[in-house]
Motif scaffolding. Structure first.
Motif, PDB file in Angstrom:
ATOM      1  N   MET A 191       0.839  -1.185   0.000  1.00 44.53           N
ATOM      2  CA  MET A 191       0.000   0.000   0.000  1.00 44.53           C
ATOM      3  C   MET A 191       0.879   1.241   0.000  1.00 44.53           C
ATOM      4  O   MET A 191       1.941   1.251   0.598  1.00 44.53           O
ATOM      5  N   GLU A 192       0.426   2.266  -0.643  1.00 44.91           N
ATOM      6  CA  GLU A 192       1.200   3.500  -0.702  1.00 44.91           C
ATOM      7  C   GLU A 192       0.793   4.443   0.427  1.00 44.91           C
ATOM      8  O   GLU A 192      -0.318   4.402   0.922  1.00 44.91           O
ATOM      9  N   THR A 193       1.757   5.273   0.814  1.00 42.52           N
ATOM     10  CA  THR A 193       1.489   6.329   1.786  1.00 42.52           C
ATOM     11  C   THR A 193       2.022   7.626   1.209  1.00 42.52           C
ATOM     12  O   THR A 193       2.908   7.625   0.343  1.00 42.52           O
ATOM     13  N   PHE A 194       1.476   8.721   1.687  1.00 39.89           N
ATOM     14  CA  PHE A 194       1.834  10.046   1.197  1.00 39.89           C
ATOM     15  C   PHE A 194       2.268  10.901   2.378  1.00 39.89           C
ATOM     16  O   PHE A 194       1.702  10.808   3.454  1.00 39.89           O
ATOM     17  N   GLU A 195       3.276  11.755   2.150  1.00 40.47           N
ATOM     18  CA  GLU A 195       3.651  12.748   3.151  1.00 40.47           C
ATOM     19  C   GLU A 195       4.156  13.986   2.437  1.00 40.47           C
ATOM     20  O   GLU A 195       4.575  13.928   1.289  1.00 40.47           O
ATOM     21  N   LEU A 196       4.079  15.100   3.132  1.00 37.29           N
ATOM     22  CA  LEU A 196       4.526  16.373   2.575  1.00 37.29           C
ATOM     23  C   LEU A 196       5.672  16.904   3.427  1.00 37.29           C
ATOM     24  O   LEU A 196       5.530  17.034   4.637  1.00 37.29           O
ATOM     25  N   LYS A 197       6.817  17.159   2.777  1.00 38.63           N
ATOM     26  CA  LYS A 197       7.984  17.728   3.453  1.00 38.63           C
ATOM     27  C   LYS A 197       8.653  18.713   2.512  1.00 38.63           C
ATOM     28  O   LYS A 197       8.891  18.399   1.350  1.00 38.63           O
ATOM     29  N   LYS A 198       8.979  19.882   3.029  1.00 39.50           N
ATOM     30  CA  LYS A 198       9.696  20.905   2.270  1.00 39.50           C
ATOM     31  C   LYS A 198       9.091  21.164   0.896  1.00 39.50           C
ATOM     32  O   LYS A 198       9.794  21.318  -0.086  1.00 39.50           O
ATOM     33  N   GLY A 199       7.776  21.191   0.819  1.00 40.46           N
ATOM     34  CA  GLY A 199       7.096  21.457  -0.439  1.00 40.46           C
ATOM     35  C   GLY A 199       7.092  20.291  -1.406  1.00 40.46           C
ATOM     36  O   GLY A 199       6.737  20.452  -2.567  1.00 40.46           O
ATOM     37  N   CYS A 200       7.468  19.114  -0.925  1.00 41.51           N
ATOM     38  CA  CYS A 200       7.505  17.916  -1.769  1.00 41.51           C
ATOM     39  C   CYS A 200       6.425  16.933  -1.344  1.00 41.51           C
ATOM     40  O   CYS A 200       6.295  16.642  -0.156  1.00 41.51           O
ATOM     41  N   LEU A 201       5.704  16.414  -2.306  1.00 44.69           N
ATOM     42  CA  LEU A 201       4.811  15.304  -2.040  1.00 44.69           C
ATOM     43  C   LEU A 201       5.638  14.039  -2.201  1.00 44.69           C
ATOM     44  O   LEU A 201       6.159  13.770  -3.280  1.00 44.69           O
ATOM     45  N   ILE A 202       5.785  13.298  -1.116  1.00 47.37           N
ATOM     46  CA  ILE A 202       6.547  12.051  -1.140  1.00 47.37           C
ATOM     47  C   ILE A 202       5.546  10.907  -1.189  1.00 47.37           C
ATOM     48  O   ILE A 202       4.681  10.796  -0.317  1.00 47.37           O
ATOM     49  N   ILE A 203       5.680  10.088  -2.217  1.00 44.03           N
ATOM     50  CA  ILE A 203       4.772   8.961  -2.406  1.00 44.03           C
ATOM     51  C   ILE A 203       5.579   7.688  -2.181  1.00 44.03           C
ATOM     52  O   ILE A 203       6.483   7.366  -2.959  1.00 44.03           O
ATOM     53  N   HIS A 204       5.273   6.985  -1.100  1.00 42.08           N
ATOM     54  CA  HIS A 204       5.945   5.727  -0.775  1.00 42.08           C
ATOM     55  C   HIS A 204       5.101   4.591  -1.357  1.00 42.08           C
ATOM     56  O   HIS A 204       3.983   4.359  -0.903  1.00 42.08           O
ATOM     57  N   ILE A 205       5.648   3.910  -2.341  1.00 42.61           N
ATOM     58  CA  ILE A 205       4.950   2.815  -3.003  1.00 42.61           C
ATOM     59  C   ILE A 205       5.588   1.514  -2.516  1.00 42.61           C
ATOM     60  O   ILE A 205       6.814   1.381  -2.537  1.00 42.61           O
ATOM     61  N   ARG A 206       4.787   0.563  -2.083  1.00 37.67           N
ATOM     62  CA  ARG A 206       5.330  -0.640  -1.454  1.00 37.67           C
ATOM     63  C   ARG A 206       4.857  -1.950  -2.071  1.00 37.67           C
ATOM     64  O   ARG A 206       4.995  -2.992  -1.466  1.00 37.67           O
ATOM     65  N   ASP A 207       4.318  -1.906  -3.257  1.00 42.07           N
ATOM     66  CA  ASP A 207       3.823  -3.130  -3.879  1.00 42.07           C
ATOM     67  C   ASP A 207       3.899  -2.967  -5.393  1.00 42.07           C
ATOM     68  O   ASP A 207       4.294  -1.917  -5.888  1.00 42.07           O
ATOM     69  N   GLU A 208       3.512  -3.992  -6.116  1.00 41.59           N
ATOM     70  CA  GLU A 208       3.536  -3.923  -7.574  1.00 41.59           C
ATOM     71  C   GLU A 208       2.723  -2.728  -8.063  1.00 41.59           C
ATOM     72  O   GLU A 208       1.668  -2.417  -7.509  1.00 41.59           O
ATOM     73  N   LEU A 209       3.230  -2.092  -9.104  1.00 34.10           N
ATOM     74  CA  LEU A 209       2.542  -0.933  -9.680  1.00 34.10           C
ATOM     75  C   LEU A 209       1.998  -1.337 -11.042  1.00 34.10           C
ATOM     76  O   LEU A 209       2.660  -1.213 -12.067  1.00 34.10           O
ATOM     77  N   ASP A 210       0.770  -1.852 -11.020  1.00 32.10           N
ATOM     78  CA  ASP A 210       0.111  -2.285 -12.242  1.00 32.10           C
ATOM     79  C   ASP A 210      -0.988  -1.284 -12.608  1.00 32.10           C
ATOM     80  O   ASP A 210      -1.124  -0.241 -11.981  1.00 32.10           O
ATOM     81  N   HIS A 211      -1.773  -1.622 -13.616  1.00 30.15           N
ATOM     82  CA  HIS A 211      -2.797  -0.712 -14.134  1.00 30.15           C
ATOM     83  C   HIS A 211      -3.766  -0.253 -13.047  1.00 30.15           C
ATOM     84  O   HIS A 211      -4.026   0.952 -12.906  1.00 30.15           O
TER      85      HIS A 211
END
Length: 110
Positions: free
Chosen positions: A1-21
């Motif tokens: 599952m992905e998680t999102f966080e915002l730091k220093k004006g950046c959207l950080i997207i942590h992706i932890r599984d297969e990225l399919d359609h």
């Protein structure tokens, strides 16, 4: 599952599984909503633990890149394993998206 966080004006997207359609579609919608709502200038994709990404993953990354580049932002990737790295090299994504060893290194260089 992905998680999102915002730091220093950046959207950080942590992706932890297969990225399919299917996952790319969900991730695209949520990332766009957060970029617009939070006013993120840059986007960081953390691919730590992602064993596979198909062409829809490429499209998702490209779309978020295009979204932030028009406002003077940049896109970055980190945590890229061998399988995803190969996709990034073959597709030419590294020509427009910067690769770093960690999220912290990216944030230090902004």
């Amino acid at each position: 599952m992905e998680t999102f966080e915002l730091k220093k004006g950046c959207l950080i997207i942590h992706i932890r599984d297969e990225l399919d359609h299917h996952r790319a579609m969900l991730l695209r919608a949520e990332a766009d909503r957060k970029i617009e709502k939070e006013g993120a200038k840059h986007v960081i994709f953390d691919f730590t633990g992602v064993p596979f990404m198909d062409s829809s993953g490429i499209g998702m990354v490209m779309g978020r890149y295009k979204k932030v580049i028009f406002t003077g932002g940049r896109a970055f990737v980190t945590g890229v394993g061998p399988g995803v790295d190969r996709i990034f090299r073959i597709s030419g994504l590294y020509k427009i998206i910067e690769k770093y060893d960690s999220v912290e290194k990216i944030l230090e260089n902004l």
